[in-house]
Design an enzyme around this catalytic site. Structure first.
Site, mmCIF file in Angstrom:
data_model
loop_
_atom_site.group_PDB
_atom_site.id
_atom_site.type_symbol
_atom_site.label_atom_id
_atom_site.label_comp_id
_atom_site.label_asym_id
_atom_site.label_seq_id
_atom_site.Cartn_x
_atom_site.Cartn_y
_atom_site.Cartn_z
ATOM 1 N N CYS A 2 0.853 -1.194 0.000
ATOM 2 C CA CYS A 2 0.000 0.000 0.000
ATOM 3 C C CYS A 2 0.888 1.243 0.000
ATOM 4 C CB CYS A 2 -0.894 0.019 1.235
ATOM 5 S SG CYS A 2 -1.949 -1.434 1.404
ATOM 6 N N TRP A 74 -3.865 -1.534 -1.290
ATOM 7 C CA TRP A 74 -3.888 -2.817 -1.998
ATOM 8 C C TRP A 74 -4.433 -3.822 -0.998
ATOM 9 C CZ3 TRP A 74 -3.296 -4.683 -6.803
ATOM 10 C CH2 TRP A 74 -3.078 -6.036 -6.957
ATOM 11 N N LYS A 491 8.681 -16.255 -21.081
ATOM 12 C CA LYS A 491 9.240 -14.962 -20.708
ATOM 13 C C LYS A 491 10.125 -14.413 -21.827
ATOM 14 C CE LYS A 491 7.372 -13.825 -17.011
ATOM 15 N NZ LYS A 491 6.176 -14.445 -17.626
ATOM 16 N N GLU A 494 7.790 -13.245 -24.820
ATOM 17 C CA GLU A 494 6.973 -12.043 -24.651
ATOM 18 C C GLU A 494 7.816 -10.793 -24.433
ATOM 19 O OE1 GLU A 494 4.267 -12.474 -21.363
ATOM 20 O OE2 GLU A 494 5.781 -13.355 -20.049
ATOM 21 N N LYS A 609 -1.896 -6.534 -19.679
ATOM 22 C CA LYS A 609 -1.728 -7.128 -18.354
ATOM 23 C C LYS A 609 -2.854 -8.110 -18.028
ATOM 24 C CE LYS A 609 0.340 -7.707 -14.443
ATOM 25 N NZ LYS A 609 1.573 -8.503 -14.419
#
Length: 614
Positions: A2, A74, A491, A494, A609
């Site tokens: 947070c 969060w 990985k 991308e 995302k």
């Protein structure tokens, strides 16, 4: 993870708090709030959702005051709504707290507070801290002395900040354990507080960093520091040279690299509170409601997931079948509903998803539910659609992932699936206590071991610069690290846009060997585990065909010397945990190859995302 901000000084606090939160919103966007001391009272404003919602409220409630704290959340404990937004206040509304982290023992602290008449208004773990402080402020005059009486009673990893009209013009901030950064910023006749540097750089670059077990007492004219024991200490004042964008990345070039390096903390956070110290049993919170009868009778578990999450599910299959002896299958979520799946009575369907909003995964969950399955989700985002659809929820606690390519969330998935496999084995009575204790002890070593792997980054970077111009890559794995080979290839694809393939190395004779030549880099995950001799044989197949061989090996393996063109070393751990360590060098390799090629690492082309369209 947070965002925390605070201000004490001659200026109006509210605009400074809102501006600081704006610079920290990447740390959490479930809700936000501020508390400002105004004319001997505490003015608190909070809102669900992104910071713009709070800004709308603030615009219609002008508040004057020179001391305040702010928070962008969060969610970990409690749904992401206004009720659970920070700051939280005591019964009298005169003392407020903001918090980043987890208070593990909040339930045992909350029960006696309720018995003494305290009124709780949220579902969070945080609120116990302000009610404990309320009681201590009745006995003590200073906010810091009250905080020092409360903070040692809180278990877990957390950063907190308190203000109270009973001791105005002061903020007390604390860091418990290694979670949650706290930075004090020094101004001219004013002082600041934040969880990350971006909130401070507009006002000052002179800062001090709290270490774990320390508090800061911040007023307009002075800052002092103490240990949780009460001992007074001096802190070094440092000069930050970052620009605001670099500060948001904590000095890292990209968010992805920052998130790779955040994996020790993400692992630590997901382990917190999930093992009973007295019994050695794995426990999940009330979001997991499966009773013993259901757990003992589970006939099969089906994982549904996409991309990186599906590889985590494949690791989960190995873990659960090995430890809990429940047959598992792993489904690509986008194919699940179209093949008319057969769901057995009592079957558990497990979705794995960072965002909880991936449309293919949600569709698979809905289809399984329609056929009568029980749904469990492993998800990072509290309040996401997956968490609302599922019957049971395990939150990853990895914190926000900004980069499109998932790294720290994948690590949290693997660790939580490991815990879940032990949880099932314990409840089904198929694992002896000594074995489960050893497995759990290994898990708690992971943050230190991952940190050791990260120290090898310069060697991985050098390899990346050697092979960045390759047109193809091959990743080989066996057993529990076959999914690691798949994830390593993904990985690289991308991020770098290099074609890469991950394969089970035992399948090389069935087609893959045709690809091997002196221009093909082959990454072999060759750890000293139950299939070590098998992967060594597969490496010899590559060498016999003049392939360029890069081995990922344990740091105590001398047998592999001279058997590969390059060797990346990682520490040894429990075999079922080795994917957590093995994936880190592959993440770094993909990152540095992509960066060397000049790619947009955080936002790779054609990717998003959360995939919210089919």
């Amino acid at each position: 993870m947070c965002g925390i901000v605070g201000y004490v000084g001659p200026r109006e606090a509210l605009p400074l708090l809102m501006n600081g939160l704006r610079r920290l919103e990447y740390r959490g966007y479930d809700s936000a709030g501020v508390a400002v001391q105004q004319n001997g009272a505490l003015e608190v404003m909070r809102a669900e959702g992104k910071l713009d919602n709070l800004a709308t409220i603030v615009a219609t409630h002008p508040t004057q005051g020179h001391t305040g704290i702010g928070h962008t959340r969060w969610a970990t404990h409690g749904r992401p709504n206004e009720q659970n937004a920070h700051p939280h206040v005591d019964c009298g509304g005169v003392t407020a707290v903001i918090h980043n982290g987890i208070i593990e023992n909040f339930e045992s602290l909350k029960a006696p507070l309720l018995a003494r008449g305290h009124r709780f208004t949220s579902e969070t773990d945080t609120e116990v801290a302000v009610h404990l402080l309320e009681e201590e402020l009745e006995k003590r005059q200073s906010l810091e002395d009250a905080a020092l009486a409360v903070l040692p009673r809180l278990e877990g990893a957390a950063a907190l900040a308190f203000i109270s009209v009973r001791d105005p013009g002061k903020i007390v901030a604390a860091r418990i354990s290694n979670a949650g950064g706290v930075i004090v910023g020094y101004g001219n006749g004013e002082n600041f507080l934040a969880s990350d540097a971006p909130a401070l750089l507009e006002h000052t670059r002179r800062v001090s960093f709290l270490d774990h077990g320390e508090i800061a007492v911040v007023t307009q004219d002075a800052v002092s520091f103490r240990k949780l024991t009460g001992e007074r200490i001096d802190k070094k004042i440092e000069e930050i040279s970052w620009d605001p964008i670099a500060a948001a990345k904590s000095g890292y070039k990209h968010f992805l690299l920052k998130e790779i390096h955040e994996q020790p903390r993400a692992i630590s956070d997901t382990l917190l509170g999930r093992v009973e110290r007295s019994t050695g049993r794995v426990v999940f919170d009330d979001n997991v409601k499966m009773d013993d009868a259901f757990v003992r009778a589970i006939p099969r578990i089906s994982f549904v997931a996409c991309g990186t999450a599906s590889y985590a599910g494949l690791v989960g299959k190995y873990l659960i079948e090995r430890l809990a002896r429940i047959p598992c299958d792993v489904e690509i979520a986008s194919e699940y509903r179209y093949r008319e799946p057969v769901v057995s009575p009592g079957q558990l369907v497990v979705s794995v998803t960072q965002s909880g909003e991936t449309v293919d995964t949600l569709a698979a969950m809905e289809e399984a539910k329609r056929q009568g399955a029980r749904l469990l989700t492993f998800v990072n985002v509290v309040g996401s659609q997956a968490s609302r659809v599922a019957d049971d929820v395990v939150y990853l606690h990895a914190g926000p992932e900004i980069s499109v390519a998932s790294t720290k969330a994948y690590a949290a998935m693997l660790v939580d699936l490991y815990l879940f496999a032990i949880y099932l084995a314990q409840r089904r009575g198929v694992i002896d206590p000594e074995r489960s204790r050893k497995l759990l002890a290994e898990a708690f070593h992971l943050p230190t071991l991952v940190d050791a792997v990260l120290q090898e980054e310069p060697k991985v970077k050098a390899l990346a610069y050697r092979y960045y111009s390759a047109h193809n890559f091959l990743f080989l794995g066996r057993g529990v690290n076959y999914p690691t080979a798949l994830e390593g290839a993904l990985k690289l694809k991308e991020l770098s846009y290099i074609h890469a393939e991950g394969t089970a190395s035992g399948e090389m004779k069935h087609g893959t060997n045709a690809l091997i030549n002196e221009e093909l880099p082959v990454v072999a995950i060759a750890l000293r585990d139950s299939v070590y001799k098998k992967i060594r044989s597969n490496m010899e197949e590559v060498r016999a065909r003049a392939g360029v061989l890069i081995a990922l090996a344990n740091d105590d393996d001398d047998e592999i010397n001279g058997k590969a063109d390059d060797i990346i070393r990682i520490p040894r751990t429990e075999e079922l945990l080795s994917p957590v360590l093995a994936v880190v060098p592959l993440q770094l390799l993909a990152y540095h190859i992509a960066d060397r090629r000049g790619n947009d690492v955080d936002q790779p082309r054609n990717l998003a995302k959360a995939v919210t369209v089919e």
